[in-house]
Enzyme design. Structure first.
Site, PDB file in Angstrom:
ATOM      1  N   ASP A   1     -16.996 -22.378   7.568  1.00  0.00           N
ATOM      2  CA  ASP A   1     -17.117 -21.993   8.983  1.00  0.00           C
ATOM      3  C   ASP A   1     -15.867 -21.301   9.516  1.00  0.00           C
ATOM      4  OD1 ASP A   1     -19.607 -23.308   8.978  1.00  0.00           O
ATOM      5  OD2 ASP A   1     -18.619 -25.204   9.371  1.00  0.00           O
TER       6      ASP A   1
ATOM      7  N   HIS B   1     -24.037 -18.569   7.804  1.00  0.00           N
ATOM      8  CA  HIS B   1     -23.088 -17.630   8.378  1.00  0.00           C
ATOM      9  C   HIS B   1     -23.690 -17.153   9.676  1.00  0.00           C
ATOM     10  CE1 HIS B   1     -20.849 -17.375   4.797  1.00  0.00           C
ATOM     11  NE2 HIS B   1     -21.768 -16.766   4.103  1.00  0.00           N
TER      12      HIS B   1
END
Ligand code: GDP
Length: 430
Positions: free
Chosen positions: A12, A40
């Protein structure tokens, strides 16, 4: 020219945005590990997308997007994801799937769920996407390669053999219904139809692309600290998250990887269990979580609130080293503009000493963070395009972190969009 975009930390970090941005100048984008267990987030002119399996180059018409042999391929999710982007006006992307990629089977997902139930509170925080059972089976040599979907006799035999093993586990250990081999075979026939248009000898394709001088981008998932060898074992993922594995998971020579862009976020976040030394709690964490990323730090796949912390120089230096970083992309810096002072974790206190070397997991659990306070810049830096135009305190934050981690920060991301990027020349660049 092969480049890799990988994460330094727990995932992340904003790899999706950096990959989407770099994909503009790339011909081929390759996913080389992991599965649909992480996501994503990409913001571009088509809107905001959470991709789990598709490479982040799918928004351009000039790119080929590859699922490499190292990926845990979930065929229904891949098909749904292609549909979900084309339904929203994105032109049908060019997708190639390695004939050597292995398939996440319906029983892997069930096994993941059953195992989490069995472990109860002691679970590893799995996303229950079947990734751990998938990779266990791959290395136990009972996995299914895409190419095997096209060998009917072999498929039938393998299904019967695997059901024998799985059904002992399912009925005895988990006390759950047995898998019906005929049903499983029918599902695999469907998978074959779904995947047939994309199947390709990927390593041969990439070898030719390298000969033709194409630009290839290897897209990593998660980050160094989730690597099964070098991460916070056992709170890790099941496939290597390192750029080095890009060579294996795509099928290219390791020396072809010339640029390794390691993505570091300007603060820390993590999902799942495990030691997280610079973690913060309470209202301080809530505020950073709410302001973080683009619309808050919540999992792209699970929606789970992420654990929050300050930037960790010890973990990031280690994370960059294991990746073999040539460039650091420093992301989400704009989010910190609200703080008067910004704590940065510059060392770990361990056994009465201060260290800047990232320790093994058992030691990590005992490490206490050593924070240094840096002054905030108290302004909105979005829209700035030149490094010199950033507030002085903001530049000092970047340069301090660069000096602590020892790898050149050549890109600073100050917003979620493709154009929100500042390139800079680092004193550390050779
Ligand atoms: P990945 O898994 O490494 O691609 O990271 P995620 O997509 O899960 O998390 C990154 C989040 O931050 C996404 O919501 C991005 O849109 C967002 N993001 C990326 N770079 C920036 C940035 O520089 N500023 C802000 N505010 N958000 C960013």
């Amino acid at each position: 020219m092969v480049k890799a975009v990988v994460g330094a930390n727990w995932g992340d970090e904003g790899k999706g945005k950096i990959t989407d941005m770099l994909a503009r100048e790339s011909d081929i984008i390759v996913r080389f590990q992991g599965g649909a267990n992480a996501g994503h987030t990409i913001v571009n002119n088509y809107g905001k997308f959470a991709l789990h399996t598709l490479p982040s180059g799918v928004f351009y018409t000039h790119t080929a997007n590859i699922i490499g042999n190292g990926v845990a391929l979930n065929i229904p999710i891949l098909t749904e994801e292609i549909k979900s982007i084309t339904d929203r006006g994105v032109p049908a992307p060019r997708i190639l799937v390695s004939d050597r990629a292995q398939i996440v089977m319906p029983y892997h997902i069930l096994q993941d769920q059953y195992e989490e139930e069995r472990l109860g509170g002691k679970s590893f925080g799995s996303t229950k996407s079947g990734i751990a059972p998938f990779y266990s089976d791959k290395y136990a040599k009972i996995g299914f390669q895409v190419s095997e979907l096209f060998e009917e006799e072999l498929l039938r035999e393998k299904v019967a053999g695997v059901c024998e093993i799985k059904n002992v586990l399912f009925t005895h250990l988990y006390q759950k219904p047995a898998i019906d081999p005929e049903e499983l075979l029918a599902a695999l026939h469907k998978y074959k139809e779904m995947i047939a248009p994309y199947v390709c000898d990927v390593s041969a394709y990439l070898a030719q692309a390298i000969r033709d001088g194409k630009t290839i981008l290897l897209e990593g998932q998660l980050g160094t600290l989730k690597d099964p060898d070098h991460g916070i074992y056992p709170m890790v993922t099941s496939s290597s998250t390192l750029a080095a594995y890009g060579a294996i998971g795509a099928g290219i020579p390791p020396y072809e990887i010339r640029q390794i862009i390691t993505v570091c976020k300007a603060y820390s976040s993590a999902v799942g269990a495990g030691a997280f030394v610079s973690e913060i709690f309470g209202s301080q964490a809530d505020e950073l979580r709410r302001r973080g990323g683009d619309g808050g730090e919540f999992g792209a796949t699970t929606g789970r609130p992420r654990r929050m912390g300050w930037f960790d120089c010890v973990a990031s230096k280690y994370g960059c080293r294991l990746q073999g970083t040539t460039d650091v992309a420093f992301t989400v810096l704009d989010v910190l503009g609200y703080l008067d002072e910004i704590p940065v974790c510059v060392g770990y206190e361990l056994d009465g000493k201060i260290t800047t070397e990232f320790p093994v997991t058992a030691k990590l659990e005992q490490a206490k963070p050593v924070f240094k306070m840096l002054p905030g810049w108290k302004s909105d830096i979005r829209g700035i395009r030149e490094y010199e135009n950033l507030p002085e305190n903001c530049r000092e934050y970047v340069e301090f972190i660069e000096s602590q981690i020892g790898y050149p920060i050549t890109m600073v991301s100050n917003g979620p969009g493709r154009e929100d990027i500042i390139y800079r020349k680092s004193v550390l660049q050779k």
